[in-house]
Design an enzyme around this catalytic site. Structure first.
Site, PDB file in Angstrom:
ATOM      1  N   ASP A 270      -8.529   7.776   2.309  1.00 14.87           N
ATOM      2  CA  ASP A 270      -9.706   8.066   3.005  1.00 14.87           C
ATOM      3  C   ASP A 270      -9.348   9.076   4.095  1.00 14.87           C
ATOM      4  O   ASP A 270      -8.234   9.068   4.552  1.00 14.87           O
ATOM      5  CB  ASP A 270     -10.555   6.751   3.445  1.00 14.87           C
ATOM      6  CG  ASP A 270     -11.028   6.070   2.234  1.00 14.87           C
ATOM      7  OD1 ASP A 270     -11.356   6.626   1.124  1.00 14.87           O
ATOM      8  OD2 ASP A 270     -11.331   4.803   2.476  1.00 14.87           O
TER       9      ASP A 270
ATOM     10  N   TYR B 197       1.335  -0.044   1.167  1.00 14.79           N
ATOM     11  CA  TYR B 197       0.359   0.544   2.359  1.00 14.79           C
ATOM     12  C   TYR B 197       1.191  -0.372   3.698  1.00 14.79           C
ATOM     13  O   TYR B 197       1.602  -1.724   3.328  1.00 14.79           O
ATOM     14  CB  TYR B 197      -0.921   0.323   2.423  1.00 14.79           C
ATOM     15  CG  TYR B 197      -1.627   1.266   1.504  1.00 14.79           C
ATOM     16  CD1 TYR B 197      -2.151   2.306   2.227  1.00 14.79           C
ATOM     17  CD2 TYR B 197      -1.947   1.097   0.115  1.00 14.79           C
ATOM     18  CE1 TYR B 197      -2.686   3.305   1.264  1.00 14.79           C
ATOM     19  CE2 TYR B 197      -2.495   1.899  -0.532  1.00 14.79           C
ATOM     20  CZ  TYR B 197      -3.120   3.008   0.133  1.00 14.79           C
ATOM     21  OH  TYR B 197      -3.691   4.111  -0.821  1.00 14.79           O
TER      22      TYR B 197
END
Length: 279
Positions: free
Chosen positions: A58, A119
């Site tokens: 994003d 992540y």
């Protein structure tokens, strides 16, 4: 012999000034757009060669170990392969780098062949705020955080579940995922790093999970609360999607070369959870 060569790209970027990975209408600056433009320019091609990425990020999210692939005409690859990496370095803006370009093994698909994505989310509860040199990569949380309580809560989220309560729904997309690792460590500098690894992630999943754990860490919720939200299967207004700048895609994992095609085929199947029976 096929007329194209599939090329794997390993890359990283600072997401601060990007509107995410994927190309968008309206001229917004994206990572995909920058790399495709640079690739077209340095190969002197009239057409754009479209990239497929392991995981779309994003706006504001960073990547250290992103992976993509592109199918290039065989003659283009043969002509440019020796100098393509250096030419891209000269053409790309400084907030995105391609570190490796190589012919991909048979069956490789950057998205569907991946078996996990890892992540890191970084946050500090330092009452003075964030080091100015790290402000684009670390979230400031203005309540003291109990890392042990956050790890206790995290353990209740591991495994294969329907993560609908922690995902932004997309029409026709499954929210079933296998969360392989969710753990937090406070470094000597006081920064708390959450490591989050799963076979795949649905939209906003990592940032929602971190939002729930922060509520536990600062004492607003008990450690069993995130698992209760997960079991309820619906969005809870108390689960906040934390800001994107603390999030970095660190690494993408792939199976052995001989298993790539099988993994790609498997990943395209829509997932369901095993039935729990009628009673």
């Amino acid at each position: 012999m096929s007329g194209v060569v599939r090329v794997r790209l390993d890359l990283s970027y600072d997401g601060t000034a990007f509107s995410g990975w994927a190309k968008q209408a309206g001229g917004r600056r994206t990572v995909q757009g920058e790399i495709e433009d640079a690739l077209r320019t340095v190969t002197r091609s009239a057409t754009t060669f479209e990239l497929t990425v392991a995981g779309r990020t994003d706006a504001g999210v960073h990547a250290r170990g992103q992976v993509a692939h592109v199918d290039l005409p065989r003659e283009v690859w043969a002509e440019h392969r020796a100098k393509l990496l250096k030419r891209l370095a000269g053409r790309l803006p400084k907030d995105v780098r391609v570190w490796a370009l190589r012919e991909a093994p048979e069956g490789f698909d950057a998205r569907f062949s991946a078996i996990w994505r890892r992540y890191a989310y970084r946050v500090t509860d330092n009452p003075g705020g964030v080091d100015p040199l790290l402000r684009s990569h670390v979230l400031w949380h203005d309540w003291p955080l109990d890392v042990d309580a956050m790890n206790e809560a995290a353990r209740g989220l591991l495994g294969e579940h329907d993560f609908a309560a922690y995902c932004k729904r997309r029409e026709g997309a499954t929210t079933i995922r296998t969360l392989q690792q969710l753990s937090l460590v406070r470094g000597d500098d006081g920064i708390i790093t959450a490591t989050v690894r799963a076979d795949a992630f649905c939209h906003n999943m990592v940032r929602s999970l971190i939002g729930a754990l922060l509520f536990v860490g600062d004492g607003h919720r008990t450690p069993d609360w995130p698992a209760k939200v997960l079991a309820a299967g619906v969005r809870d207004s108390a689960v906040h999607v934390v800001r994107p700048h603390g999030l970095t895609l660190e690494e993408v994992g792939y199976p052995a070369d001989e298993l790539l095609a099988a993994r790609s085929a498997e990943a395209r199947n829509k997932r369901t959870l095993p039935s729990a029976g009628c009673c």
